[in-house]
Every structure is written in structure tokens, then in C-alpha cells.
Design a protein around this motif. Sequence first.
Motif, PDB file in Angstrom:
ATOM      1  N   GLY A 112      55.786  40.117  48.380  1.00 49.86           N
ATOM      2  CA  GLY A 112      55.504  38.724  48.050  1.00 49.86           C
ATOM      3  C   GLY A 112      55.152  37.858  49.233  1.00 49.86           C
ATOM      4  N   HIS A 113      55.055  38.432  50.433  1.00 44.93           N
ATOM      5  CA  HIS A 113      54.725  37.638  51.611  1.00 44.93           C
ATOM      6  C   HIS A 113      53.213  37.393  51.671  1.00 44.93           C
ATOM      7  CE1 HIS A 113      58.439  39.944  52.990  1.00 44.93           C
ATOM      8  NE2 HIS A 113      58.838  38.691  52.819  1.00 44.93           N
ATOM      9  N   PRO A 114      52.791  36.180  52.021  1.00 43.38           N
ATOM     10  CA  PRO A 114      51.349  35.914  52.162  1.00 43.38           C
ATOM     11  C   PRO A 114      50.747  36.758  53.282  1.00 43.38           C
ATOM     12  CG  PRO A 114      52.605  33.863  52.027  1.00 43.38           C
ATOM     13  CD  PRO A 114      53.600  34.964  52.206  1.00 43.38           C
ATOM     14  N   LEU A 115      49.603  37.340  52.995  1.00 40.74           N
ATOM     15  CA  LEU A 115      48.901  38.181  53.963  1.00 40.74           C
ATOM     16  C   LEU A 115      47.876  37.359  54.723  1.00 40.74           C
ATOM     17  CD1 LEU A 115      48.330  41.203  51.582  1.00 40.74           C
ATOM     18  CD2 LEU A 115      49.644  41.321  53.708  1.00 40.74           C
ATOM     19  N   ALA A 116      47.739  37.653  56.019  1.00 42.37           N
ATOM     20  CA  ALA A 116      46.730  36.948  56.817  1.00 42.37           C
ATOM     21  C   ALA A 116      45.324  37.380  56.436  1.00 42.37           C
ATOM     22  CB  ALA A 116      46.984  37.209  58.303  1.00 42.37           C
ATOM     23  N   ASN A 117      45.178  38.625  56.009  1.00 41.13           N
ATOM     24  CA  ASN A 117      43.863  39.161  55.658  1.00 41.13           C
ATOM     25  C   ASN A 117      43.990  39.961  54.372  1.00 41.13           C
ATOM     26  OD1 ASN A 117      41.108  39.698  56.047  1.00 41.13           O
ATOM     27  ND2 ASN A 117      41.557  41.660  56.998  1.00 41.13           N
ATOM     28  N   PRO A 118      44.114  39.287  53.215  1.00 42.82           N
ATOM     29  CA  PRO A 118      44.408  39.997  51.962  1.00 42.82           C
ATOM     30  C   PRO A 118      43.282  40.948  51.568  1.00 42.82           C
ATOM     31  CG  PRO A 118      44.765  37.620  51.746  1.00 42.82           C
ATOM     32  CD  PRO A 118      44.028  37.830  53.021  1.00 42.82           C
ATOM     33  N   PRO A 119      43.583  42.234  51.414  1.00 43.71           N
ATOM     34  CA  PRO A 119      42.522  43.202  51.090  1.00 43.71           C
ATOM     35  C   PRO A 119      41.779  42.891  49.801  1.00 43.71           C
ATOM     36  CG  PRO A 119      44.539  44.321  51.774  1.00 43.71           C
ATOM     37  CD  PRO A 119      44.890  42.877  51.617  1.00 43.71           C
ATOM     38  N   LEU A 120      42.482  42.438  48.766  1.00 45.09           N
ATOM     39  CA  LEU A 120      41.815  42.178  47.501  1.00 45.09           C
ATOM     40  C   LEU A 120      40.817  41.033  47.630  1.00 45.09           C
ATOM     41  CD1 LEU A 120      41.308  42.524  44.508  1.00 45.09           C
ATOM     42  CD2 LEU A 120      43.346  41.143  44.039  1.00 45.09           C
ATOM     43  N   LEU A 121      41.223  39.944  48.246  1.00 43.45           N
ATOM     44  CA  LEU A 121      40.328  38.791  48.371  1.00 43.45           C
ATOM     45  C   LEU A 121      39.111  39.132  49.218  1.00 43.45           C
ATOM     46  CD1 LEU A 121      42.933  35.922  48.869  1.00 43.45           C
ATOM     47  CD2 LEU A 121      41.899  36.746  46.750  1.00 43.45           C
ATOM     48  N   GLU A 122      39.312  39.915  50.261  1.00 44.35           N
ATOM     49  CA  GLU A 122      38.195  40.337  51.099  1.00 44.35           C
ATOM     50  C   GLU A 122      37.271  41.273  50.325  1.00 44.35           C
ATOM     51  OE1 GLU A 122      37.417  42.042  55.605  1.00 44.35           O
ATOM     52  OE2 GLU A 122      39.219  42.686  54.528  1.00 44.35           O
ATOM     53  N   SER A 123      37.855  42.193  49.557  1.00 42.32           N
ATOM     54  CA  SER A 123      37.043  43.128  48.775  1.00 42.32           C
ATOM     55  C   SER A 123      36.205  42.397  47.732  1.00 42.32           C
ATOM     56  CB  SER A 123      37.944  44.162  48.089  1.00 42.32           C
ATOM     57  OG  SER A 123      38.631  44.948  49.034  1.00 42.32           O
ATOM     58  N   LEU A 124      36.791  41.413  47.077  1.00 44.90           N
ATOM     59  CA  LEU A 124      36.041  40.646  46.080  1.00 44.90           C
ATOM     60  C   LEU A 124      34.888  39.894  46.733  1.00 44.90           C
ATOM     61  CD1 LEU A 124      39.019  39.208  43.992  1.00 44.90           C
ATOM     62  CD2 LEU A 124      37.347  40.885  43.220  1.00 44.90           C
ATOM     63  N   ALA A 125      35.140  39.336  47.904  1.00 44.39           N
ATOM     64  CA  ALA A 125      34.110  38.558  48.592  1.00 44.39           C
ATOM     65  C   ALA A 125      32.927  39.421  49.013  1.00 44.39           C
ATOM     66  CB  ALA A 125      34.710  37.847  49.798  1.00 44.39           C
ATOM     67  N   HIS A 126      33.182  40.675  49.353  1.00 43.82           N
ATOM     68  CA  HIS A 126      32.126  41.531  49.900  1.00 43.82           C
ATOM     69  C   HIS A 126      31.669  42.617  48.936  1.00 43.82           C
ATOM     70  CE1 HIS A 126      32.483  39.625  53.812  1.00 43.82           C
ATOM     71  NE2 HIS A 126      33.781  39.831  53.816  1.00 43.82           N
ATOM     72  N   ASP A 127      32.155  42.609  47.714  1.00 44.73           N
ATOM     73  CA  ASP A 127      31.788  43.658  46.777  1.00 44.73           C
ATOM     74  C   ASP A 127      30.291  43.577  46.446  1.00 44.73           C
ATOM     75  OD1 ASP A 127      32.892  45.771  44.773  1.00 44.73           O
ATOM     76  OD2 ASP A 127      31.557  44.504  43.594  1.00 44.73           O
ATOM     77  N   PRO A 128      29.580  44.697  46.474  1.00 44.28           N
ATOM     78  CA  PRO A 128      28.131  44.654  46.204  1.00 44.28           C
ATOM     79  C   PRO A 128      27.784  44.179  44.805  1.00 44.28           C
ATOM     80  CG  PRO A 128      28.751  46.721  47.283  1.00 44.28           C
ATOM     81  CD  PRO A 128      30.027  46.040  46.907  1.00 44.28           C
ATOM     82  N   VAL A 129      28.516  44.615  43.790  1.00 48.87           N
ATOM     83  CA  VAL A 129      28.196  44.235  42.417  1.00 48.87           C
ATOM     84  C   VAL A 129      28.448  42.751  42.196  1.00 48.87           C
ATOM     85  CG1 VAL A 129      28.745  44.641  39.981  1.00 48.87           C
ATOM     86  CG2 VAL A 129      28.678  46.560  41.582  1.00 48.87           C
ATOM     87  N   LEU A 130      29.449  42.207  42.867  1.00 47.48           N
ATOM     88  CA  LEU A 130      29.803  40.794  42.719  1.00 47.48           C
ATOM     89  C   LEU A 130      29.073  39.907  43.722  1.00 47.48           C
ATOM     90  CD1 LEU A 130      33.686  41.191  42.326  1.00 47.48           C
ATOM     91  CD2 LEU A 130      31.937  41.252  40.536  1.00 47.48           C
ATOM     92  N   GLY A 131      28.042  40.454  44.346  1.00 51.77           N
ATOM     93  CA  GLY A 131      27.399  39.765  45.462  1.00 51.77           C
ATOM     94  C   GLY A 131      26.830  38.402  45.140  1.00 51.77           C
TER      95      GLY A 131
END
Length: 706
Positions: free
Chosen positions: A361-380
Motif C-alpha cells: 500500500g505504499h506509494p511508488l515513485a515510479n509505478p509500473p502500471l501507470l508507466e505501462s499505461l502511458a507507453h502502451d502501443p495500443v493505448l497510444g
Amino acid sequence: MFNRIDVYPTHRHGDLWLRAGRPQPFGATIVPGGINFAVFSRHGVDCTLVLFHKGEAQPFIEIPFPDAFRIGNVWAMVVFGLDHEKIEYGYRMDGPHRPHAGHRFNRHDILLDPYARAIGGRPRWAAALDKADPMPFRGRVLIDDFDWQNDRQLELPAEDLIIYEMHVRGFTRDQSSGVKFPGTYAAIREKIPYLLELGINAVELMPIQEFDEHESDFFNPYNGQKLINFWGYSTIGFFAPKASYAATGHLGMEADELKALVKLLHRHGIEVILDVVFNHTAEGNEKGPTISYRGLDNKTYYMLRPDGSYQNFSGTGNTLNCNNPVVRNLVLDALRYWVSEYHIDGFRFDLASILGRDAEGHPLANPPLLESLAHDPVLGHTKLIAEAWDAGGLYQVGSFPAYGRWAEWNGRYRDVLRRFLKGDAEQVGEMAQMVKGSPHMYLERGPTASVNFITCHDGFTLHDMVSYAEKHNTANGEDNRDGANDNNSWNWGHEGATDDVGINVLRERLMRNAIAMLMVCQGVPMILMGDEMAHTKYGNNNTYAQDNELNWLDWRRLASHAGLFDFFRRCVAFRKAHPALRRRYHLHERDMIDSGFRDITWHGVKEGRPDWSPNSRTLAFMLCGLHAVLMPGRTADDHIYVAMNMHWEPHTFELPRLRDGRRWHLFADTYRPAPADSCDPGNERPLRTQRNLPVGPRSVVILVGK
């Protein structure tokens, strides 16, 4: 003629032939000669596929997965000879039942596939439950064969969006809507002319992923009726559209009905944004039902405390472990599916700050999910909008991990606008920031990172914001404890409805002030469904459980509030007519093109002398329309001057001197009664005097220099 080798069965169970399946993709997929079933569980030890004939209470066969059909942590099997249109399916997963260690396996439960593309069992809204049904939510196999013709995502520029937050059922459920199938996707199609008249170009649909409306445990104390989950913020299946929102849901055609709606909205230039809930599920806390994730692999899917109980950053009993790689892939797969198969243009993520927490439950400095969503090719080219807070106290408005892609519901904008509108002190400086698109929060991201709103589904409607000083939520069955207490609202002398003409005139003016200010601020404006016709929830600011007139639009109010609707319509059209109001980049407060004016100048009752003092309640600004040429694809615009007087006394504002033969023309004056309060863009009336502008108490005036 020879068949392909991969359709040859290798095993048999009862009358059905089988072979080892492919572990990807998860879910039920039609393959040559059969259906491939693939399901994940890291901690499960045995899995059984349970098959039903569609609509029958008991399964017709249960097929244990042979050990040879398990690949890593995935059970995969092809079953031949099934008619995909006539079956429903689920799984039994066996494993340890040690809640203190996070494991809650029970081989007696029949579990829903997290990847089910369609879900049977609830085709009609709020239909009576069959408590004897061993599996109330059942996976169905879906063929994605809809004819989209040439449809695709619209990819409208974010700065041009005008979003309309809509509840599918509430929008047309009332008989006054006059549609053929009230409360459905099909009904929205009939209302597209209305949306076009209002001028919006994006609808944000409150949750349409399958949920259980029977989830509520509360009763209405006034009539004793059991309340239901009307809003739908408690997802059961992330891939499946809600069947009971479809007029054809009982025929299993909900997917095609929703796609037909998206296609027609796109044809009329309207984007579709889905409100998605990946922060928790409908399984609740330790006392909640086992539907899917808990029984398949509780320890993987949920954030757990050391004693095995559920972390509750969502306020609803559980929290999805979103940054676990398996759960992260589930979210990505679901969003890719909605974009590729439903042509969805964007997503608004409920309690999105949860998506940035780790397993503890600790906030992440670089959350993998949020980064993946931002850079996902299909969601571009898909719009990503965060509700940048959660129920665990994490508030990230202005600081949400954006990766150059994420926008945010600007909750601070809402609060400042409400306080300024109400006439609170110490708001003028904050209001100026909101006018500019909140550069103090989104300096590097630009004004389109700010989704500006004054009202949304959660809280008072615009009508109630100016009619109630306190919430009135007793009908929710929680003794008025639920819902926000700090609403920045006021009743102007009488709580609720009144026959006092003076109060009603003031309330109407304040509603016009609100939409006028919303439409002249940089950023992306969002309107709450029904505000344009003064929809009221009678002071209830948390109508999540109300399937009645509190949430159903009464379309007769269009006639009784025709002047308000026209003002909304004209303000939307005004924004669309002026690129100076729709900037992609922040204003600099400098003259960037040697026009003789800075891109924005601030004023008070004296030209060039804004009053920033704590007790000030007046603010004016001018946008130099010539600076619009700095934006790609835009030509020079008119100058725009806005005077906002939230003081209870009238004031006269000195107007800026124009050049090149331009003169000030009046677009809107909220102090004037309808229909004289505004005009259609392009038909503005020239002012008699070009130096002084009388502005009535608690009112807004908008001028065009042309």
C-alpha cells in the motif's frame, strides 16, 4: 482434404474431446474445432472447468484439467464440439484455505473467469435473485464480429473536448425521456440530437463494466425498500459490458448494442470515455462474496495485511494489487480490449492513486502500471484521466505520475470555483490560476492536464449546490453519515425548494455564473449530466444507491428551465468558436507576437489594476486573440474580456482600450434575465460605451473585441 494437426483431440472426458490448450490469451477463445480455455492461478493446485447449457441452473459437465494441461501457473485446455452460443462456463479452483496466510480457496465455489468477454446471469436490471443458483455470474464466449465499417477512435485534440459525464440508466430511465427503450445503450442513440444541440463532443460514461446492482446492504428508511448499487463502482468483470444496460441484454446482444452506440456517436463527432474501476472489486472484505478473484488466487489479486485481511484504500472493503505483474497485465489487457474491440476513446480511472501503490500500500515513485499505461502501443492515442486521490488519504492532484500522458480530474479547481462563486474571501488569486489552466500544478504538462469541473456524479448537482447548505442523505439508510460534509455550497436564505422569487432568481444566476466561468477557463471542461436543466437530487450528495428520480433525469425540466439550457448551449458554442479559450500550452503573460497586448492581462474595476487583496471578490481578464496563431493549425481570434463580480454589490469595470478598429461586443451578462442574458456566438451586440462596463452583483459578463 486434411485437417490441421492442432485440431486433433488427445483426451476425452465423457462425450467431449480435449487437448492441451494454449496459455495465451487468458479467457475463452474460439479456435478451430473448439474453444480454448486458459486461466491463471499461482497458488492453486487443481482446476476444473464447469460448463452449463445457457440458462440452466446446474452444469451439464465438469472437466478436471489434466496435469499435462498446466503450463507454469496457467491451466489451458481446448474443448471440442461446443456451441459457443449455447454454453456458459466457470471454474473450480482447489488449493489451501488458510486466510491468515492469504489463501481462500474453496473447491465448492464455481468462479467467474476474470477474462470473460461477456457475463450471463443478470440480463435484466435488478431482476429477482435465484439464491439456489450455484453461479449467479457466468462467463460467456463472445465472437467479436461487429461490422465497424471505417470507424476508429476520433482522436480529438484534448484542448477541444467538452465532456459530458453521463449515467447510462439515469440519462433516459424516466418516462419523460420519450425513448423506446429507457435506461439503455440504445436509448442514448435516440438522444444524440440533444447532445449535439448542447454542443458536447465527448461523453464520459459512468461504469458500464459488469457489476452487481444488488450489492447494497442498506434500506431506504422512508419506504423500507432495499437499496441497490446504482452507480456501479464495484466491478465484477473488467472485459464485459453490463448486460442489463442493453435493450437486447436478455438476448445476449449487449456487446453489439454498445458497439452500435459508439459507432453512431463517433459518426456525429462525439468521443466515448469510460469510467473504469480497477482499484477494487465487488468481492468486498472478508465477509463479502466469492465471485472470481478471491477464489482463483486471493493472494495475487488483492493487497493483504500480514494477518491475511484486506487492505482497504478504496473504502469498499478490498484493494486490487494493481502493481503485481499478473494484475497489471489484467488491467492492460482489459483496456487494450476496450480500445481495439469497442473503439473507446479514453478512460477515467476511479481512485487512480491506488494504481500507484505497491503490494503493502505504499506509494511508488515510479509505478509500473501507470508507466505501462502511458507507453502502451495500443493505448497510444487513448485519453487517460486520473481521479488523482483515493480513500486511504493519498491526494495527488497536480502531482500524479503523468509520464507525459495522464490528465487529472482537477478537484482543486472544483473547490476554488465553488468558493469564489459563493463569495468567499481569499479566492481571487487562486481563481486566476484556474483561469490559466492551473499552471501552478501543471506547468510542464500544459492546461489539458486539468479536467475542470464544478460538479460531478459524486456530490451536489449544480442546482443543489446553490440550493442546499447541508447534505440530506437520510434516504441512503446510513443516518446521513455518508457523503461529503464539506460541499462549499450555500442555500441563499432557504434550504431547498422555495417560492421566494428573489432567491430563485439569484440561484439561476449563480448556475449561469458557474457554466460561464467553466467555459472561459483553460483546460478541459466537464459538465455533469442534467446540470443544463437544473436537475435536483433534493440535497442528497451521494446517490450511489438510488434507482429513482434522484438519479433519473426529468426531461420536463428542459421546458421549465429553457433559459438555463440555452445559456449552457451558447456558452459551449462560444468556447468552441474561440481558440483563445482552448490552448494546448500555458499562457505566458507576455506579448509573444508584438501585438501590443500580452496573451493574458489582469484587471479589476480599474483597467490593469486587479485587486489581489484577501477581501477582493472581483476579477477580470482579457485574452489577446491574436496569440492564437501560436497554436498549430489555429488562426487569429477575437479578444475576449471576462469580468467576474462575486461581490454582493454592483461594480463598474474600466474596459481595456482596443486597437485596429476593434470594438467590444456583449456575448453574455448573467445579471440579465433570459433570453437577454446571452446571444449566439457571432451575433454579439456592440456596447454603447467602450470604456466602462456596469457589472451587477454576483454576476459574470463576457465581451468579444472584434
